[in-house]
Motif scaffolding. Sequence first.
Motif, mmCIF file in Angstrom:
data_model
loop_
_atom_site.group_PDB
_atom_site.id
_atom_site.type_symbol
_atom_site.label_atom_id
_atom_site.label_comp_id
_atom_site.label_asym_id
_atom_site.label_seq_id
_atom_site.Cartn_x
_atom_site.Cartn_y
_atom_site.Cartn_z
ATOM 1 N N PHE A 1 0.831 -1.207 0.000
ATOM 2 C CA PHE A 1 0.000 0.000 0.000
ATOM 3 C C PHE A 1 0.860 1.249 0.000
ATOM 4 O O PHE A 1 1.863 1.323 0.725
ATOM 5 C CB PHE A 1 -0.923 0.030 1.225
ATOM 6 C CG PHE A 1 -1.874 -1.125 1.299
ATOM 7 C CD1 PHE A 1 -3.017 -1.147 0.513
ATOM 8 C CD2 PHE A 1 -1.620 -2.197 2.139
ATOM 9 C CE1 PHE A 1 -3.893 -2.214 0.566
ATOM 10 C CE2 PHE A 1 -2.490 -3.275 2.203
ATOM 11 C CZ PHE A 1 -3.633 -3.278 1.408
ATOM 12 N N ILE A 2 0.441 2.233 -0.779
ATOM 13 C CA ILE A 2 0.957 3.589 -0.679
ATOM 14 C C ILE A 2 -0.115 4.422 0.019
ATOM 15 O O ILE A 2 -1.272 4.429 -0.404
ATOM 16 C CB ILE A 2 1.266 4.192 -2.059
ATOM 17 C CG1 ILE A 2 2.442 3.469 -2.715
ATOM 18 C CG2 ILE A 2 1.570 5.683 -1.939
ATOM 19 C CD1 ILE A 2 2.723 3.932 -4.136
ATOM 20 N N VAL A 3 0.258 5.089 1.089
ATOM 21 C CA VAL A 3 -0.640 6.002 1.794
ATOM 22 C C VAL A 3 -0.129 7.416 1.565
ATOM 23 O O VAL A 3 1.027 7.721 1.883
ATOM 24 C CB VAL A 3 -0.690 5.690 3.306
ATOM 25 C CG1 VAL A 3 -1.517 6.742 4.047
ATOM 26 C CG2 VAL A 3 -1.266 4.296 3.545
ATOM 27 N N VAL A 4 -0.973 8.268 0.987
ATOM 28 C CA VAL A 4 -0.572 9.634 0.668
ATOM 29 C C VAL A 4 -1.135 10.572 1.728
ATOM 30 O O VAL A 4 -2.337 10.818 1.784
ATOM 31 C CB VAL A 4 -1.067 10.042 -0.728
ATOM 32 C CG1 VAL A 4 -0.553 11.436 -1.082
ATOM 33 C CG2 VAL A 4 -0.609 9.026 -1.772
ATOM 34 N N GLY A 5 -0.255 11.057 2.587
ATOM 35 C CA GLY A 5 -0.660 11.934 3.687
ATOM 36 C C GLY A 5 -0.446 11.265 5.029
ATOM 37 O O GLY A 5 -0.804 10.094 5.214
ATOM 38 N N HIS A 6 0.124 12.018 5.981
ATOM 39 C CA HIS A 6 0.384 11.458 7.308
ATOM 40 C C HIS A 6 -0.146 12.384 8.397
ATOM 41 O O HIS A 6 0.491 12.625 9.412
ATOM 42 C CB HIS A 6 1.887 11.206 7.507
ATOM 43 C CG HIS A 6 2.199 10.229 8.591
ATOM 44 N ND1 HIS A 6 2.728 10.611 9.803
ATOM 45 C CD2 HIS A 6 2.043 8.890 8.672
ATOM 46 C CE1 HIS A 6 2.898 9.554 10.573
ATOM 47 N NE2 HIS A 6 2.497 8.484 9.907
ATOM 48 N N GLY A 7 -1.363 12.918 8.144
ATOM 49 C CA GLY A 7 -2.102 13.536 9.235
ATOM 50 C C GLY A 7 -2.738 12.422 10.052
ATOM 51 O O GLY A 7 -2.365 11.248 9.935
ATOM 52 N N ALA B 1 -5.571 10.926 9.787
ATOM 53 C CA ALA B 1 -6.211 9.891 8.973
ATOM 54 C C ALA B 1 -5.180 8.944 8.381
ATOM 55 O O ALA B 1 -5.289 7.720 8.508
ATOM 56 C CB ALA B 1 -7.045 10.536 7.858
ATOM 57 N N GLY B 2 -4.168 9.492 7.713
ATOM 58 C CA GLY B 2 -3.155 8.659 7.095
ATOM 59 C C GLY B 2 -2.294 7.920 8.100
ATOM 60 O O GLY B 2 -1.914 6.761 7.882
ATOM 61 N N VAL C 1 -3.411 2.287 -3.601
ATOM 62 C CA VAL C 1 -2.997 3.624 -3.172
ATOM 63 C C VAL C 1 -4.175 4.287 -2.475
ATOM 64 O O VAL C 1 -5.296 4.284 -3.008
ATOM 65 C CB VAL C 1 -2.537 4.481 -4.370
ATOM 66 C CG1 VAL C 1 -2.111 5.875 -3.891
ATOM 67 C CG2 VAL C 1 -1.409 3.800 -5.127
ATOM 68 N N ILE C 2 -3.939 4.850 -1.283
ATOM 69 C CA ILE C 2 -5.016 5.499 -0.522
ATOM 70 C C ILE C 2 -4.692 6.972 -0.339
ATOM 71 O O ILE C 2 -3.620 7.328 0.162
ATOM 72 C CB ILE C 2 -5.227 4.842 0.851
ATOM 73 C CG1 ILE C 2 -5.471 3.333 0.705
ATOM 74 C CG2 ILE C 2 -6.413 5.472 1.561
ATOM 75 C CD1 ILE C 2 -4.302 2.496 1.123
ATOM 76 N N CYS C 3 -5.621 7.829 -0.753
ATOM 77 C CA CYS C 3 -5.482 9.275 -0.592
ATOM 78 C C CYS C 3 -5.952 9.686 0.798
ATOM 79 O O CYS C 3 -7.130 9.524 1.139
ATOM 80 C CB CYS C 3 -6.292 10.002 -1.660
ATOM 81 S SG CYS C 3 -6.365 11.795 -1.423
ATOM 82 N N CYS C 4 -5.033 10.210 1.596
ATOM 83 C CA CYS C 4 -5.342 10.736 2.941
ATOM 84 C C CYS C 4 -4.796 12.155 3.051
ATOM 85 O O CYS C 4 -4.170 12.513 4.050
ATOM 86 C CB CYS C 4 -4.726 9.845 4.017
ATOM 87 S SG CYS C 4 -5.201 8.116 3.976
ATOM 88 N N GLU C 5 -5.028 12.953 2.021
ATOM 89 C CA GLU C 5 -4.394 14.260 1.915
ATOM 90 C C GLU C 5 -5.101 15.378 2.673
ATOM 91 O O GLU C 5 -4.654 16.519 2.636
ATOM 92 C CB GLU C 5 -4.304 14.664 0.444
ATOM 93 C CG GLU C 5 -3.380 13.796 -0.378
ATOM 94 C CD GLU C 5 -3.357 14.231 -1.834
ATOM 95 O OE1 GLU C 5 -2.290 14.631 -2.304
ATOM 96 O OE2 GLU C 5 -4.417 14.166 -2.485
ATOM 97 N N ALA D 1 -10.015 3.747 10.154
ATOM 98 C CA ALA D 1 -8.811 3.102 9.631
ATOM 99 C C ALA D 1 -8.969 1.589 9.639
ATOM 100 O O ALA D 1 -8.617 0.905 8.672
ATOM 101 C CB ALA D 1 -7.597 3.518 10.461
ATOM 102 N N VAL D 2 -9.511 1.063 10.716
ATOM 103 C CA VAL D 2 -9.729 -0.382 10.806
ATOM 104 C C VAL D 2 -10.793 -0.823 9.808
ATOM 105 O O VAL D 2 -10.669 -1.876 9.161
ATOM 106 C CB VAL D 2 -10.114 -0.782 12.243
ATOM 107 C CG1 VAL D 2 -10.593 -2.228 12.312
ATOM 108 C CG2 VAL D 2 -8.923 -0.575 13.172
#
Length: 376
Positions: free
Chosen positions: A27-33, A35-36, A212-216, A348-349
């Motif tokens: 997985f690619i997770v985009v954003g690390h706030g 949510a990400g 790929v998951i957008c968490c921007e 997230a779960v």
Amino acid sequence: MRHMLDMTLTTQASFILTLPPMTDCDFIVVGHGIAGATLAYVLRERGHRVLVYDPGQANSASNVAAGLMNPVAGKRFALTWRAAELLPFAATFYRGLEQRYQQSFFTETLILKLFASLEEQNAVLARSADHPWGDFLADLATADPQLPGVHGPFGGAWLRHGGHVAVRELLAAMEAEGARDGWLRRETFDWTRLVTNADGATYAAQVRARHVICCEGAAAVHNPYFNWLPLTPNQGEVLDVECQGLSASQVLNRGAYVVPMGAGQFRVGATYKWPPFANGPTDAGREELTARLAVITDQPFAVLKQRAGVRPAVRDRKPLLGPHPTVPALSFCGGYGSKGVMMAPRLAVLLADWLAGQAEIWPDTSLQRYAALRPV
């Protein structure tokens, strides 16, 4: 001519040999706030190879937030969406993170929602006969609670099972781990360099992923795959203040929240401003929040810091979760507004379960409810 051809072939071969090796991940997770970060953590804990892209903005919504988890929202004293499920789940999740990182992040505390008038007090008392707040209501006070430094002549509602999370410190601990273990890349993800197919996705011709998951957050309004979603970003400002005479044994709420941070310091917020946004904190935001705090306390206070961030809100106040309608390798996770700390762990779960084929996305969070907005 032959000499020139040999040189061309040699140059091409040299270029091919110097390309960086392809990185494979699940997985690619985009954003690390918030949510990400929570999603990436859940996926890693399940044994998946996760790569996170985040530019590292100090003024992101998650870094600015007070991290409040409040079961009752707004002037109408409405029970927060799915509070009975989200709040206890989040509390357990953050306690688990405290054990992992050997740091204190989560504080469970009472929240005193002060009544603004006798009319508001009477309205809440009338509603309380139907028990609309369930186990979250600890007590209704009709007289001044007599707390140090607190102005509450009309009493208020004492709420339990809420609290607050030190979001900035939590994300910093997770990011330090990501930098050390190599799963966090401090760069802006360029969606124009993403190529998807039925088997997954390739990014920048260097990274292959199943999904790929957008968490921007609010930045997703510019995402070419998800810009049709009805995200309505709004800017919020908060103050860190010192007020030594104010009670720190609870969170206070009346027109603004007042969250104790220790050593006589509090975080006060938040404003809500629609576009166009100012570039950072404003004098108007400072004046609004100091005026609100002055209603809650008559004690002197000093402003230590002021921050501003942009929240990713949604028009129906529900989050956005799940797969892209036509691109199987893409999903979205966000739109949490001011409730991100409370929503993020459970959602997230849920998304991780869906990715594993073990659950269905809740209809009231699904992107499908806005499918008609997507351009054909």
